[in-house]
Design a protein around this motif. Sequence first.
Motif, PDB file in Angstrom:
ATOM      1  N   LEU A 169       2.853  15.455  -3.214  1.00  0.00           N
ATOM      2  CA  LEU A 169       2.406  14.713  -4.470  1.00  0.00           C
ATOM      3  C   LEU A 169       0.835  14.499  -4.401  1.00  0.00           C
ATOM      4  N   GLY A 170       0.138  14.190  -3.539  1.00  0.00           N
ATOM      5  CA  GLY A 170      -1.392  14.202  -3.522  1.00  0.00           C
ATOM      6  C   GLY A 170      -1.841  15.564  -3.840  1.00  0.00           C
ATOM      7  N   LYS A 171      -1.330  16.654  -3.497  1.00  0.00           N
ATOM      8  CA  LYS A 171      -2.059  17.987  -3.775  1.00  0.00           C
ATOM      9  C   LYS A 171      -1.554  18.329  -5.054  1.00  0.00           C
ATOM     10  N   GLU A 172      -0.333  18.051  -5.495  1.00  0.00           N
ATOM     11  CA  GLU A 172       0.048  18.298  -6.956  1.00  0.00           C
ATOM     12  C   GLU A 172      -0.972  17.621  -8.030  1.00  0.00           C
ATOM     13  N   LEU A 173      -1.228  16.439  -7.708  1.00  0.00           N
ATOM     14  CA  LEU A 173      -2.317  15.795  -8.406  1.00  0.00           C
ATOM     15  C   LEU A 173      -3.770  15.818  -8.190  1.00  0.00           C
ATOM     16  N   ALA A 174      -4.334  16.668  -7.025  1.00  0.00           N
ATOM     17  CA  ALA A 174      -5.541  16.801  -6.898  1.00  0.00           C
ATOM     18  C   ALA A 174      -6.459  17.042  -7.901  1.00  0.00           C
ATOM     19  N   ASP A 175      -6.164  17.784  -8.710  1.00  0.00           N
ATOM     20  CA  ASP A 175      -7.010  18.297  -9.726  1.00  0.00           C
ATOM     21  C   ASP A 175      -7.057  17.231 -11.152  1.00  0.00           C
ATOM     22  N   THR A 176      -6.543  16.112 -10.727  1.00  0.00           N
ATOM     23  CA  THR A 176      -6.822  15.085 -11.736  1.00  0.00           C
ATOM     24  C   THR A 176      -7.357  13.899 -11.107  1.00  0.00           C
ATOM     25  N   GLY A 177      -7.168  12.747 -12.137  1.00  0.00           N
ATOM     26  CA  GLY A 177      -8.233  11.635 -11.703  1.00  0.00           C
ATOM     27  C   GLY A 177      -7.100  10.448 -10.872  1.00  0.00           C
ATOM     28  N   ILE A 178      -5.902  11.200 -10.390  1.00  0.00           N
ATOM     29  CA  ILE A 178      -4.952  10.213  -9.691  1.00  0.00           C
ATOM     30  C   ILE A 178      -4.980  10.844  -8.179  1.00  0.00           C
ATOM     31  N   ARG A 179      -5.249   9.721  -7.266  1.00  0.00           N
ATOM     32  CA  ARG A 179      -5.037   9.752  -5.711  1.00  0.00           C
ATOM     33  C   ARG A 179      -3.938   9.102  -5.092  1.00  0.00           C
ATOM     34  N   VAL A 180      -3.401   9.980  -4.481  1.00  0.00           N
ATOM     35  CA  VAL A 180      -2.051   9.474  -3.745  1.00  0.00           C
ATOM     36  C   VAL A 180      -2.182   9.485  -2.136  1.00  0.00           C
ATOM     37  N   ASN A 181      -2.025   8.367  -1.654  1.00  0.00           N
ATOM     38  CA  ASN A 181      -2.349   8.370  -0.077  1.00  0.00           C
ATOM     39  C   ASN A 181      -1.152   7.280   0.480  1.00  0.00           C
ATOM     40  N   CYS A 182      -0.967   7.336   1.908  1.00  0.00           N
ATOM     41  CA  CYS A 182       0.046   6.442   2.382  1.00  0.00           C
ATOM     42  C   CYS A 182      -0.631   5.742   3.778  1.00  0.00           C
ATOM     43  N   VAL A 183       0.026   4.693   4.181  1.00  0.00           N
ATOM     44  CA  VAL A 183      -0.322   4.071   5.332  1.00  0.00           C
ATOM     45  C   VAL A 183       0.678   3.871   6.309  1.00  0.00           C
ATOM     46  N   THR A 184       0.339   4.104   7.542  1.00  0.00           N
ATOM     47  CA  THR A 184       1.474   3.998   8.490  1.00  0.00           C
ATOM     48  C   THR A 184       1.154   2.756   9.638  1.00  0.00           C
ATOM     49  N   PRO A 185       1.553   1.568   9.073  1.00  0.00           N
ATOM     50  CA  PRO A 185       1.593   0.397  10.077  1.00  0.00           C
ATOM     51  C   PRO A 185       2.554   0.601  11.292  1.00  0.00           C
ATOM     52  N   ALA A 186       1.937   0.085  12.495  1.00  0.00           N
ATOM     53  CA  ALA A 186       2.948  -0.339  13.457  1.00  0.00           C
ATOM     54  C   ALA A 186       3.618  -1.665  12.965  1.00  0.00           C
ATOM     55  N   ALA A 187       4.315  -2.220  13.988  1.00  0.00           N
ATOM     56  CA  ALA A 187       4.926  -3.521  13.453  1.00  0.00           C
ATOM     57  C   ALA A 187       4.120  -4.497  13.009  1.00  0.00           C
ATOM     58  N   VAL A 188       4.759  -4.994  11.751  1.00  0.00           N
ATOM     59  CA  VAL A 188       3.719  -6.032  11.343  1.00  0.00           C
ATOM     60  C   VAL A 188       4.769  -7.293  11.014  1.00  0.00           C
ATOM     61  N   LYS A 189       4.453  -8.414  11.247  1.00  0.00           N
ATOM     62  CA  LYS A 189       5.327  -9.486  11.415  1.00  0.00           C
ATOM     63  C   LYS A 189       5.718  -9.757   9.854  1.00  0.00           C
ATOM     64  N   THR A 190       6.743  -9.698   9.304  1.00  0.00           N
ATOM     65  CA  THR A 190       7.042  -9.902   8.083  1.00  0.00           C
ATOM     66  C   THR A 190       8.558 -10.399   7.899  1.00  0.00           C
ATOM     67  N   PRO A 191       9.175 -10.873   6.945  1.00  0.00           N
ATOM     68  CA  PRO A 191      10.585 -10.912   6.972  1.00  0.00           C
ATOM     69  C   PRO A 191      11.321  -9.912   7.359  1.00  0.00           C
ATOM     70  N   ILE A 192      11.005  -8.587   7.435  1.00  0.00           N
ATOM     71  CA  ILE A 192      11.821  -7.402   7.592  1.00  0.00           C
ATOM     72  C   ILE A 192      12.101  -7.601   9.247  1.00  0.00           C
ATOM     73  N   PHE A 193      11.408  -8.343   9.750  1.00  0.00           N
ATOM     74  CA  PHE A 193      11.799  -8.389  11.389  1.00  0.00           C
ATOM     75  C   PHE A 193      13.321  -9.158  11.474  1.00  0.00           C
ATOM     76  N   ASP A 194      13.585  -9.803  10.247  1.00  0.00           N
ATOM     77  CA  ASP A 194      14.924 -10.266  10.460  1.00  0.00           C
ATOM     78  C   ASP A 194      16.162  -9.322  10.384  1.00  0.00           C
ATOM     79  N   GLN A 195      15.569  -8.163  10.073  1.00  0.00           N
ATOM     80  CA  GLN A 195      16.678  -7.055   9.996  1.00  0.00           C
ATOM     81  C   GLN A 195      16.844  -6.391  11.473  1.00  0.00           C
ATOM     82  N   MET A 196      15.950  -6.413  12.272  1.00  0.00           N
ATOM     83  CA  MET A 196      15.731  -6.007  13.689  1.00  0.00           C
ATOM     84  C   MET A 196      16.337  -6.707  14.648  1.00  0.00           C
ATOM     85  N   SER A 197      16.850  -6.176  15.748  1.00  0.00           N
ATOM     86  CA  SER A 197      17.347  -6.867  17.056  1.00  0.00           C
ATOM     87  C   SER A 197      15.815  -7.216  17.821  1.00  0.00           C
TER      88      SER A 197
END
Length: 248
Positions: A169-197
Amino acid sequence: MNQLDLKGRHAVITGGAVGLGYAIAQRMLASGGTVTLWDMNEQSLATAKEQLGQGVTTVAVDVSRHTSVVDAVRDTLALNPAIDILVNSAGITGPNVKLWDYPPEQWMQVQQVNLNGLFFCCRELVPHMRTRNYGRIVNIASVAGKDGNPNASAYSASKAGVMALTKSLGKELADTGIRVNCVTPAAVKTPIFDQMSPEHIAFMLSKIPMGRFGTPEEVAAMVTWLCSEDCSFSTGAVFDLSGGRSTY
Protein backbone atom coordinates in the motif's frame (compact mmCIF):
# COMPACT_ATOMS: atom_id res chain seq x y z
CA MET A 1 7.61 14.31 26.78
CA ASN A 2 8.75 15.71 23.43
CA GLN A 3 6.18 17.87 21.70
CA LEU A 4 4.73 16.43 18.50
CA ASP A 5 2.37 18.43 16.31
CA LEU A 6 -0.98 17.02 15.23
CA LYS A 7 -2.90 20.28 15.49
CA GLY A 8 -5.92 20.28 13.22
CA ARG A 9 -5.59 16.57 12.45
CA HIS A 10 -8.21 13.92 13.16
CA ALA A 11 -7.36 10.24 13.69
CA VAL A 12 -9.29 6.99 13.66
CA ILE A 13 -7.74 4.43 16.02
CA THR A 14 -9.01 0.86 15.84
CA GLY A 15 -8.93 -1.07 19.09
CA GLY A 16 -8.72 2.38 20.59
CA ALA A 17 -10.57 1.80 23.86
CA VAL A 18 -7.79 -0.18 25.55
CA GLY A 19 -4.11 -1.11 25.38
CA LEU A 20 -1.90 0.34 22.67
CA GLY A 21 -4.80 2.07 20.95
CA TYR A 22 -5.72 3.91 24.13
CA ALA A 23 -2.11 5.00 24.74
CA ILE A 24 -1.84 6.23 21.15
CA ALA A 25 -5.05 8.23 21.61
CA GLN A 26 -3.60 9.82 24.74
CA ARG A 27 -0.42 10.88 22.93
CA MET A 28 -2.33 12.22 19.93
CA LEU A 29 -4.61 14.29 22.13
CA ALA A 30 -1.55 15.65 23.95
CA SER A 31 -0.15 16.56 20.54
CA GLY A 32 -3.16 18.69 19.65
CA GLY A 33 -5.10 16.19 17.54
CA THR A 34 -8.59 14.79 17.89
CA VAL A 35 -9.51 11.11 17.73
CA THR A 36 -12.34 8.73 17.01
CA LEU A 37 -11.94 5.45 18.82
CA TRP A 38 -13.19 2.33 17.04
CA ASP A 39 -13.76 -0.72 19.21
CA MET A 40 -16.16 -3.64 19.58
CA ASN A 41 -16.82 -3.09 23.28
CA GLU A 42 -19.27 -0.25 23.81
CA GLN A 43 -18.69 -0.15 27.57
CA SER A 44 -14.93 0.15 27.05
CA LEU A 45 -15.54 2.92 24.53
CA ALA A 46 -17.70 4.84 27.02
CA THR A 47 -15.07 4.47 29.74
CA ALA A 48 -12.24 5.53 27.44
CA LYS A 49 -14.16 8.59 26.25
CA GLU A 50 -14.85 9.66 29.82
CA GLN A 51 -11.21 9.18 30.84
CA LEU A 52 -9.66 10.85 27.79
CA GLY A 53 -11.95 13.89 27.82
CA GLN A 54 -12.27 16.52 25.12
CA GLY A 55 -11.46 15.79 21.50
CA VAL A 56 -12.74 12.20 21.57
CA THR A 57 -15.61 10.59 19.70
CA THR A 58 -16.39 6.87 19.59
CA VAL A 59 -17.91 4.42 17.13
CA ALA A 60 -18.68 0.78 17.88
CA VAL A 61 -17.30 -1.41 15.09
CA ASP A 62 -16.27 -5.01 14.44
CA VAL A 63 -13.30 -4.62 12.09
CA SER A 64 -13.53 -8.27 11.08
CA ARG A 65 -16.82 -7.50 9.28
CA HIS A 66 -16.56 -5.43 6.12
CA THR A 67 -20.09 -4.06 6.42
CA SER A 68 -19.38 -2.90 9.97
CA VAL A 69 -16.30 -1.00 8.79
CA VAL A 70 -18.28 0.64 5.98
CA ASP A 71 -20.89 1.78 8.51
CA ALA A 72 -18.18 3.02 10.88
CA VAL A 73 -16.61 5.20 8.19
CA ARG A 74 -20.02 6.73 7.45
CA ASP A 75 -20.73 7.33 11.14
CA THR A 76 -17.27 8.80 11.76
CA LEU A 77 -17.54 11.25 8.88
CA ALA A 78 -20.94 12.32 10.21
CA LEU A 79 -19.17 13.32 13.43
CA ASN A 80 -16.00 14.76 11.87
CA PRO A 81 -15.56 16.39 8.46
CA ALA A 82 -12.24 14.73 7.70
CA ILE A 83 -10.13 11.72 8.65
CA ASP A 84 -6.43 12.50 8.32
CA ILE A 85 -4.96 9.52 10.17
CA LEU A 86 -5.72 5.82 10.50
CA VAL A 87 -4.01 3.69 13.14
CA ASN A 88 -4.83 0.00 12.86
CA SER A 89 -4.30 -1.28 16.39
CA ALA A 90 -7.15 -3.79 16.79
CA GLY A 91 -5.85 -7.33 17.16
CA ILE A 92 -6.05 -10.68 18.93
CA THR A 93 -3.37 -13.25 19.73
CA GLY A 94 -5.14 -16.58 19.41
CA PRO A 95 -4.16 -19.62 21.50
CA ASN A 96 -0.56 -20.63 22.25
CA VAL A 97 -0.41 -24.12 20.75
CA LYS A 98 1.57 -26.05 18.16
CA LEU A 99 0.48 -25.54 14.56
CA TRP A 100 -0.75 -29.15 14.22
CA ASP A 101 -2.99 -28.64 17.24
CA TYR A 102 -4.27 -25.22 16.15
CA PRO A 103 -8.09 -25.15 15.93
CA PRO A 104 -8.92 -24.13 12.34
CA GLU A 105 -11.76 -21.84 13.39
CA GLN A 106 -9.44 -19.92 15.74
CA TRP A 107 -6.77 -19.69 13.04
CA MET A 108 -9.35 -18.09 10.75
CA GLN A 109 -10.50 -15.70 13.49
CA VAL A 110 -6.95 -14.40 14.04
CA GLN A 111 -6.50 -13.76 10.30
CA GLN A 112 -9.95 -12.18 10.05
CA VAL A 113 -9.28 -9.64 12.81
CA ASN A 114 -5.56 -8.96 12.43
CA LEU A 115 -5.18 -8.98 8.66
CA ASN A 116 -8.55 -8.88 6.94
CA GLY A 117 -9.88 -6.29 9.38
CA LEU A 118 -6.89 -4.07 8.70
CA PHE A 119 -7.47 -4.50 4.95
CA PHE A 120 -11.12 -3.49 5.33
CA CYS A 121 -10.17 -0.33 7.23
CA CYS A 122 -7.51 0.69 4.70
CA ARG A 123 -9.78 -0.12 1.76
CA GLU A 124 -12.59 2.09 3.03
CA LEU A 125 -10.53 5.04 4.30
CA VAL A 126 -7.87 5.38 1.59
CA PRO A 127 -10.38 6.75 -0.99
CA HIS A 128 -11.37 9.48 1.49
CA MET A 129 -7.70 10.37 2.02
CA ARG A 130 -7.04 10.36 -1.72
CA THR A 131 -9.74 12.96 -2.35
CA ARG A 132 -7.83 15.28 0.00
CA ASN A 133 -4.37 14.10 -1.10
CA TYR A 134 -3.28 13.75 2.49
CA GLY A 135 -3.16 10.95 5.01
CA ARG A 136 -1.09 8.98 7.46
CA ILE A 137 -1.69 5.26 8.03
CA VAL A 138 0.18 3.31 10.69
CA ASN A 139 -0.38 -0.41 11.12
CA ILE A 140 0.55 -2.22 14.32
CA ALA A 141 2.45 -5.34 13.27
CA SER A 142 4.75 -7.32 15.58
CA VAL A 143 8.25 -8.69 15.86
CA ALA A 144 6.47 -12.06 15.67
CA GLY A 145 5.81 -11.27 12.02
CA LYS A 146 9.56 -10.96 11.45
CA ASP A 147 10.80 -13.87 13.53
CA GLY A 148 7.84 -16.27 13.74
CA ASN A 149 7.15 -17.05 17.39
CA PRO A 150 6.74 -20.74 18.23
CA ASN A 151 3.29 -21.68 19.51
CA ALA A 152 1.90 -18.56 17.86
CA SER A 153 1.77 -19.46 14.18
CA ALA A 154 -1.53 -17.74 13.40
CA TYR A 155 -0.53 -14.51 15.10
CA SER A 156 2.94 -14.55 13.51
CA ALA A 157 1.49 -15.22 10.05
CA SER A 158 -1.10 -12.47 10.40
CA LYS A 159 1.51 -9.91 11.43
CA ALA A 160 3.82 -10.91 8.58
CA GLY A 161 0.83 -10.22 6.34
CA VAL A 162 0.40 -6.80 7.92
CA MET A 163 4.00 -5.92 7.04
CA ALA A 164 3.59 -7.07 3.44
CA LEU A 165 0.31 -5.18 3.06
CA THR A 166 1.97 -2.04 4.45
CA LYS A 167 4.77 -2.27 1.90
CA SER A 168 2.36 -2.80 -1.00
CA LEU A 169 0.00 0.00 0.00
CA GLY A 170 2.86 2.38 0.73
CA LYS A 171 4.19 1.91 -2.80
CA GLU A 172 0.73 2.25 -4.33
CA LEU A 173 0.28 5.62 -2.61
CA ALA A 174 3.86 6.88 -2.85
CA ASP A 175 2.99 9.45 -5.53
CA THR A 176 0.31 11.00 -3.30
CA GLY A 177 0.37 12.89 -0.01
CA ILE A 178 -0.47 9.70 1.90
CA ARG A 179 2.20 7.83 3.88
CA VAL A 180 1.77 4.23 5.05
CA ASN A 181 4.08 2.62 7.61
CA CYS A 182 4.00 -0.03 10.30
CA VAL A 183 5.68 -0.69 13.63
CA THR A 184 6.86 -4.04 14.97
CA PRO A 185 6.78 -4.03 18.76
CA ALA A 186 8.19 -6.85 20.80
CA ALA A 187 5.99 -7.74 23.75
CA VAL A 188 4.32 -4.72 25.33
CA LYS A 189 2.48 -5.28 28.58
CA THR A 190 -1.17 -4.56 27.81
CA PRO A 191 -4.46 -6.43 28.40
CA ILE A 192 -3.62 -8.59 25.35
CA PHE A 193 -1.30 -10.50 27.74
CA ASP A 194 -4.47 -11.97 29.22
CA GLN A 195 -4.83 -13.97 25.98
CA MET A 196 -1.34 -15.55 26.31
CA SER A 197 0.03 -18.36 28.43
CA PRO A 198 2.61 -17.52 31.16
CA GLU A 199 5.11 -19.72 29.32
CA HIS A 200 4.70 -17.73 26.11
CA ILE A 201 5.09 -14.42 27.96
CA ALA A 202 8.30 -15.68 29.58
CA PHE A 203 9.60 -16.82 26.16
CA MET A 204 9.01 -13.35 24.67
CA LEU A 205 10.77 -11.62 27.55
CA SER A 206 13.78 -13.92 27.22
CA LYS A 207 14.31 -12.72 23.65
CA ILE A 208 14.56 -8.99 24.47
CA PRO A 209 18.17 -7.81 25.04
CA MET A 210 17.00 -4.86 27.14
CA GLY A 211 15.52 -7.39 29.56
CA ARG A 212 12.15 -5.70 29.86
CA PHE A 213 8.88 -5.34 28.03
CA GLY A 214 8.09 -2.22 26.07
CA THR A 215 5.57 0.29 27.36
CA PRO A 216 2.44 1.49 25.57
CA GLU A 217 3.78 5.04 25.87
CA GLU A 218 6.93 4.12 23.93
CA VAL A 219 4.86 2.67 21.12
CA ALA A 220 2.54 5.68 21.16
CA ALA A 221 5.47 8.08 20.78
CA MET A 222 6.73 6.43 17.60
CA VAL A 223 3.27 5.96 16.14
CA THR A 224 2.35 9.58 16.76
CA TRP A 225 5.50 10.80 15.01
CA LEU A 226 4.73 8.53 12.04
CA CYS A 227 1.31 10.19 11.90
CA SER A 228 2.74 13.71 11.81
CA GLU A 229 3.58 15.88 8.81
CA ASP A 230 7.25 15.50 9.77
CA CYS A 231 7.08 11.90 8.55
CA SER A 232 7.18 12.90 4.90
CA PHE A 233 9.78 10.67 3.17
CA SER A 234 9.13 7.31 4.86
CA THR A 235 6.47 5.06 3.38
CA GLY A 236 6.00 1.32 3.12
CA ALA A 237 8.51 1.06 5.97
CA VAL A 238 8.77 -1.16 9.03
CA PHE A 239 9.89 0.56 12.23
CA ASP A 240 11.31 -1.59 15.02
CA LEU A 241 10.20 -1.37 18.66
CA SER A 242 11.74 -4.51 20.11
CA GLY A 243 14.32 -3.50 22.72
CA GLY A 244 17.10 -4.81 20.49
CA ARG A 245 15.53 -8.17 19.67
CA SER A 246 15.00 -7.44 15.99
CA THR A 247 17.62 -5.31 14.24
CA TYR A 248 16.81 -5.94 10.58
